[in-house]
Design a protein around this motif. Structure first.
Motif, short mmCIF file in Angstrom:
data_model
loop_
_atom_site.label_atom_id
_atom_site.label_comp_id
_atom_site.label_asym_id
_atom_site.label_seq_id
_atom_site.Cartn_x
_atom_site.Cartn_y
_atom_site.Cartn_z
N LEU A 6 -3.26 3.50 -3.08
CA LEU A 6 -3.47 2.16 -3.60
C LEU A 6 -3.14 1.14 -2.51
O LEU A 6 -2.18 1.31 -1.76
N ARG A 7 -3.98 0.11 -2.43
CA ARG A 7 -3.71 -1.00 -1.52
C ARG A 7 -4.06 -2.29 -2.25
O ARG A 7 -5.11 -2.38 -2.90
N ALA A 8 -3.17 -3.26 -2.18
CA ALA A 8 -3.43 -4.57 -2.78
C ALA A 8 -3.02 -5.64 -1.78
O ALA A 8 -1.99 -5.51 -1.10
N PRO A 50 -13.27 -3.39 -3.18
CA PRO A 50 -12.07 -3.83 -3.90
C PRO A 50 -12.43 -4.59 -5.17
O PRO A 50 -13.49 -5.21 -5.28
N GLN A 77 0.84 -1.19 0.00
CA GLN A 77 0.00 0.00 0.00
C GLN A 77 0.88 1.24 0.00
O GLN A 77 2.04 1.18 0.39
N LEU A 120 -7.65 -5.39 -5.02
CA LEU A 120 -7.08 -4.05 -5.15
C LEU A 120 -8.10 -3.02 -4.71
O LEU A 120 -9.26 -3.06 -5.13
N SER A 121 -7.65 -2.08 -3.88
CA SER A 121 -8.51 -0.99 -3.39
C SER A 121 -7.86 0.34 -3.70
O SER A 121 -6.62 0.46 -3.72
N THR A 122 -8.69 1.36 -3.94
CA THR A 122 -8.19 2.72 -4.13
C THR A 122 -9.34 3.68 -3.88
O THR A 122 -10.50 3.27 -3.79
N THR A 130 -1.06 -1.63 -12.28
CA THR A 130 -0.79 -2.82 -11.48
C THR A 130 -1.03 -4.03 -12.36
O THR A 130 -2.13 -4.22 -12.87
N CYS A 151 -5.19 -11.11 -6.42
CA CYS A 151 -5.19 -10.16 -5.32
C CYS A 151 -6.48 -9.37 -5.34
O CYS A 151 -7.27 -9.44 -6.28
#
Length: 311
Positions: A76-78, A59, A32, A51-53, A42, A49
């Motif tokens: 970004l978070r994955a 996600p 992240q 993925l969030s943003t 990405t 995975c």
């Protein structure tokens, strides 16, 4: 012809795809961080995975071969991998600027999750144009028709990242450029982008008019002449053009002229009066006024700033 126009625009706005990070991991993992570029890629090379943003209600799931393009996002978070609660906390990967060496956590590329992160560097004009032409999150799936070509591009990139051969840094930059182009091609093949440059450049009905404006930007094109080239009435042409490009035809033409002016002032030694005439302005003063309105500073000041010249 569409790709020619697209390449032309990419050159003017200095689109540069860069690989910004990569890792292979066995077990649970998370990465992240802040997103500092207008476009962020990405690539889920292997594994899966979530993925969030910012801007997503929930996600999105990425499978092997999927690519996500984030436009104008701030973070970004994955997270991915397998394992239960008793397996301990996930391995956390913190992105390092311009670090493309593939970091491995006790893994085997054949079975572990492999993720590539990339970014797109743009000049300010390019940032404005491309961010308005893509949705906040654009997904290209491995099941899409263009997936085989995209996959080949990803595989070559992974080879360069992992083999540590002479010239790898140069090769990574070149393959990252091709990856960006293939991602955009794949996206345009499966979805209609929002109103903006990408949508206008892929509209077959508008192509003849765009070819005229791009080919001879200094000519005083009128709406009637452009509509005739597109074999449409003035009203139909104006409505369709605005729906595709997000702006009227002559506004698009002015923006195109300003992109050409930026490049000339950056790279060439052309006199400002001569540049004004080339781009269809009746005087240097009229050009300077239009340039300052579009860019925020006078042409001479723009050239001096880019070249590091004291005024």
């Amino acid at each position: 012809m569409v790709i020619d126009h697209l390449s032309e625009v990419f050159d003017l706005v200095e689109v540069r795809g860069q690989l910004s990070g990569a890792f292979a991991v066995r077990g649970r993992w998370v990465t992240q961080g802040a997103v500092r570029s207008p476009l962020k890629l990405t690539v889920m090379v292997r594994g899966r995975c979530r993925l969030s943003t910012d801007g997503l209600d929930e996600p999105v799931a990425l499978e092997s071969g999927d690519v996500a393009v984030l436009t104008g996002r701030s973070w970004l978070r994955a997270e991915g991998g397998t394992g239960g609660i008793g397996d301990g906390p996930p391995v956390e990967f913190t992105p390092e600027p311009d670090e493309y060496a593939l970091r491995v956590n006790g893994g085997d590329f054949a079975v572990d999750d492999v993720v590539l992160g990339g970014r797109v560097d743009l000049n300010p004009a390019g940032a404005a144009l491309l961010t308005q032409s893509l949705p906040p999150v654009a997904l290209v799936r491995a099941s899409d028709a263009a997936a085989p070509t995209l996959r080949a591009c990803v595989d070559r990139l992974v080879e360069e990242v992992t083999d540590d051969r002479p010239g790898a840094a140069f090769a990574v930059r070149q393959h990252a450029q091709l990856l960006l182009l293939e991602v955009l091609r794949a996206y345009l093949d499966r979805a209609e982008p929002p109103p903006g440059w990408l949508r206008a450049l892929t509209d077959d009905r508008l192509r003849p008019a765009l070819t005229l404006m791009h080919g001879d930007p200094g000519r005083p094109w009128g709406l009637a002449e452009l509509a005739r080239a597109a074999a449409m009435s003035r009203t139909s042409f104006a409505v369709r053009f605005r729906a595709a490009a997000g702006v009227p035809p002559l506004t698009y033409l002015n923006t195109w002229r300003m992109l050409l002016a930026r490049r000339a002032l950056r790279d060439d030694d052309v006199r400002i009066g001569a540049l004004a005439a080339q781009l269809g302005y009746t005087s240097e003063s009229a050009f300077s006024t239009a340039f300052k309105r579009e860019v925020g500073e006078a042409p001479l000041r723009y050239r001096q700033r880019l070249r590091g010249v004291s005024s």
